[in-house]
Motif scaffolding. Structure first.
Motif: not given
Length: 83
Positions: A5, A37-40, A45, A47-48, A72, A76, A79
């Motif tokens: 992370r 950031w994007s929810e996995a 997968s 989270n970005w 990827w 991660d 957040a």
């Protein structure tokens, strides 16, 4: 294997460093888009994501897509804390 992370700025630094190491010498204009950031979508997968890079006549957009798919699996994004 768990992903490492990183804060968004450090992840961007990793992406940009990897891109510069592989970028065609003919191109000095392209950069990696900023990750966000994007929810996995699932448990395997990252989270970005980042936006689509501009198409480059030297193929940088393809190189950036390849970097994205490889990194990827390794990283991660942390957040952002909610205020």
């Amino acid at each position: 294997m768990a992903r490492k992370r990183l804060p968004a700025a450090k992840l961007y630094a990793v992406l940009e460093r990897e891109f510069r190491a592989r970028r065609p010498p003919e191109c000095t204009a392209c950069h990696v888009p900023l990750p966000y950031w994007s929810e996995a979508p699932d448990d395997v997968s990252a989270n970005w994501r980042f936006g689509n890079p501009s198409e480059c006549p030297h193929g940088c957009h393809i190189l950036i897509a390849e970097l994205l798919t490889g990194l990827w699996a390794l990283y991660d994004i942390e957040a952002c804390p909610t205020s």
